[in-house]
Motif scaffolding. Structure first.
Motif, mmCIF file in Angstrom:
data_model
loop_
_atom_site.group_PDB
_atom_site.id
_atom_site.type_symbol
_atom_site.label_atom_id
_atom_site.label_comp_id
_atom_site.label_asym_id
_atom_site.label_seq_id
_atom_site.Cartn_x
_atom_site.Cartn_y
_atom_site.Cartn_z
ATOM 1 N N VAL A 76 -16.328 25.617 5.707
ATOM 2 C CA VAL A 76 -15.226 25.897 4.780
ATOM 3 C C VAL A 76 -14.127 24.865 4.979
ATOM 4 C CG1 VAL A 76 -13.500 27.568 4.028
ATOM 5 C CG2 VAL A 76 -15.739 28.372 4.836
ATOM 6 N N GLY A 77 -13.919 24.018 3.986
ATOM 7 C CA GLY A 77 -12.812 23.074 4.016
ATOM 8 C C GLY A 77 -11.562 23.743 3.468
ATOM 9 N N MET A 78 -10.451 23.651 4.196
ATOM 10 C CA MET A 78 -9.215 24.321 3.805
ATOM 11 C C MET A 78 -8.153 23.297 3.429
ATOM 12 S SD MET A 78 -7.849 27.466 3.651
ATOM 13 C CE MET A 78 -8.707 28.488 4.872
ATOM 14 N N VAL A 79 -7.528 23.505 2.273
ATOM 15 C CA VAL A 79 -6.418 22.656 1.832
ATOM 16 C C VAL A 79 -5.202 23.546 1.671
ATOM 17 C CG1 VAL A 79 -5.561 21.084 0.057
ATOM 18 C CG2 VAL A 79 -7.995 21.088 0.650
ATOM 19 N N PHE A 80 -4.152 23.267 2.466
ATOM 20 C CA PHE A 80 -2.974 24.127 2.485
ATOM 21 C C PHE A 80 -2.058 23.862 1.297
ATOM 22 C CE2 PHE A 80 -4.044 23.633 7.088
ATOM 23 C CZ PHE A 80 -4.497 24.932 7.268
ATOM 24 N N GLN A 81 -1.118 24.788 1.090
ATOM 25 C CA GLN A 81 -0.202 24.691 -0.043
ATOM 26 C C GLN A 81 0.618 23.408 -0.005
ATOM 27 O OE1 GLN A 81 2.281 28.114 -0.556
ATOM 28 N NE2 GLN A 81 3.504 27.198 -2.173
ATOM 29 N N HIS A 82 1.044 23.007 1.187
ATOM 30 C CA HIS A 82 1.830 21.782 1.346
ATOM 31 C C HIS A 82 0.969 20.781 2.105
ATOM 32 C CE1 HIS A 82 5.249 24.017 -0.118
ATOM 33 N NE2 HIS A 82 5.038 24.940 0.814
ATOM 34 N N PRO A 83 0.353 19.800 1.418
ATOM 35 C CA PRO A 83 -0.592 18.892 2.064
ATOM 36 C C PRO A 83 -0.045 18.224 3.314
ATOM 37 C CG PRO A 83 -0.633 18.571 -0.308
ATOM 38 C CD PRO A 83 0.496 19.524 -0.017
ATOM 39 N N ARG A 84 1.252 17.933 3.346
ATOM 40 C CA ARG A 84 1.813 17.245 4.514
ATOM 41 C C ARG A 84 1.632 18.059 5.795
ATOM 42 N NH1 ARG A 84 7.471 15.214 1.701
ATOM 43 N NH2 ARG A 84 6.522 13.747 0.234
ATOM 44 N N ASP A 85 1.465 19.384 5.638
ATOM 45 C CA ASP A 85 1.300 20.236 6.816
ATOM 46 C C ASP A 85 -0.006 19.967 7.549
ATOM 47 O OD1 ASP A 85 3.710 21.389 6.197
ATOM 48 O OD2 ASP A 85 2.840 23.216 5.333
ATOM 49 N N GLN A 86 -0.983 19.340 6.866
ATOM 50 C CA GLN A 86 -2.272 19.150 7.514
ATOM 51 C C GLN A 86 -2.591 17.689 7.838
ATOM 52 O OE1 GLN A 86 -4.227 20.833 3.790
ATOM 53 N NE2 GLN A 86 -5.913 19.606 4.573
ATOM 54 N N PHE A 87 -1.706 16.777 7.484
ATOM 55 C CA PHE A 87 -1.955 15.383 7.823
ATOM 56 C C PHE A 87 -1.736 15.156 9.319
ATOM 57 C CE2 PHE A 87 -0.444 14.458 3.282
ATOM 58 C CZ PHE A 87 -1.736 14.544 2.784
ATOM 59 N N VAL A 88 -2.636 14.381 9.911
ATOM 60 C CA VAL A 88 -2.551 14.109 11.356
ATOM 61 C C VAL A 88 -2.353 12.630 11.636
ATOM 62 C CG1 VAL A 88 -3.933 16.123 11.974
ATOM 63 C CG2 VAL A 88 -5.073 13.937 11.556
ATOM 64 N N ASP A 89 -2.361 11.795 10.617
ATOM 65 C CA ASP A 89 -2.179 10.360 10.798
ATOM 66 C C ASP A 89 -1.343 9.823 9.656
ATOM 67 O OD1 ASP A 89 -3.023 7.314 10.732
ATOM 68 O OD2 ASP A 89 -3.725 8.100 12.654
ATOM 69 N N ALA A 90 -0.700 8.693 9.857
ATOM 70 C CA ALA A 90 0.165 8.105 8.840
ATOM 71 C C ALA A 90 -0.615 7.393 7.748
ATOM 72 C CB ALA A 90 1.146 7.123 9.486
ATOM 73 N N PHE A 91 -1.878 7.021 8.033
ATOM 74 C CA PHE A 91 -2.661 6.230 7.087
ATOM 75 C C PHE A 91 -3.826 7.041 6.530
ATOM 76 C CE2 PHE A 91 -0.438 3.216 9.721
ATOM 77 C CZ PHE A 91 0.015 2.278 8.804
ATOM 78 N N VAL A 92 -4.151 6.772 5.286
ATOM 79 C CA VAL A 92 -5.142 7.565 4.555
ATOM 80 C C VAL A 92 -6.490 7.587 5.263
ATOM 81 C CG1 VAL A 92 -6.491 7.683 2.421
ATOM 82 C CG2 VAL A 92 -4.019 7.240 2.312
ATOM 83 N N GLY A 93 -7.038 6.424 5.550
ATOM 84 C CA GLY A 93 -8.380 6.366 6.128
ATOM 85 C C GLY A 93 -8.476 7.072 7.464
#
Length: 243
Positions: A76-93
């Protein structure tokens, strides 16, 4: 398949979910709707054991999410309401690669998954872009790509259109439609049915922590105004996907 079997849950003795039973089939596009506070977010966080039920059971592909949270979070892939809450790195890749790296996959497989996930959300070539320099819609799609890189059977999104302008909203809708057509199960929790209702196979309505209606959008949508769910106009209710 995601199965909620008589799930109940409380925060500090306040009941948030009460005896919820619901099945999300493989490859199905389901909308989980209800006003703020209806229990939508709490329910979907049980899909991969971010929350665990006080009673009842959550099964993902036949396996208890509580007993095997790693399997649940892989499926199950989860995408939260505020995407910034789940980013762990500054760069996309690097951010999209984080999940596959934690699985201990070979570098070639990680790179393949990152490339495929970014292509799926129409962000091919963005690997070296800074996330904070992207638009809101692009950030939402990076969050989706991060989940897709895990190659989940199901993608669960919590209010994915909040704060998006109309072009960004349409971009995310287009990506969800493509993913669903490709066989990924989609569960979207939302209080706003504009446009997205036309993509759905089934609609499930919640109020006060209970499921109060479920069925095809055509069968359920007229019951939603009293649940404080934004109901689209008649033109938006028509299905745009073949059965």
């Amino acid at each position: 398949m995601i199965e909620f079997d008589s799930v109940s849950f409380a925060f500090d003795d306040v009941t948030v979910l009460e005896d919820v039973s619901l099945t999300i089939d493989d490859g199905e596009f389901v909308l989980l709707v209800g006003a703020n506070g209806s229990g939508k977010t709490t329910l979907i966080r049980h899909c991969n054991a971010l929350l665990t039920p006080d009673s009842g059971e959550v099964l993902v592909d036949g396996v208890s999410a509580v007993e095997n949270p790693v399997a649940a979070r892989t499926s199950v892939g989860m995408v939260f309401q505020h995407p910034r809450d789940q980013f762990v790195d500054a760069f996309v890749g690097a951010d999209v690669a984080f999940g596959p790296e934690n699985l201990g996959l070979p570098r070639e497989e990680i790179d393949r998954r990152v490339e495929a996930a970014l292509e799926a959300v129409n962000l091919a070539g963005y690997e070296d872009e800074r996330i904070d320099a992207l638009s809101g819609g692009e950030q939402a799609r990076v969050a989706i790509a991060g989940s897709l890189a895990m190659e989940p059977s199901h993608l669960v999104l919590d209010e994915p259109f909040t704060g998006l302008d109309e072009p960004a909203r349409q971009s995310v809708l287009s990506r969800l439609a493509s993913l669903s057509d490709g066989g990924t199960g989609i569960l979207v929790a939302t209080h706003d049915l504009r446009d997205v209702v036309a993509l759905a196979d089934r609609l499930v309505a919640m109020e006060g922590g209970r499921v109060v209606a479920k069925g095809t959008p055509e069968a359920v949508v007229d019951e939603l105004e009293e649940l404080h769910v934004r109901v689209p106009d008649e033109a938006s209710k028509s299905r745009v996907r073949s059965e």
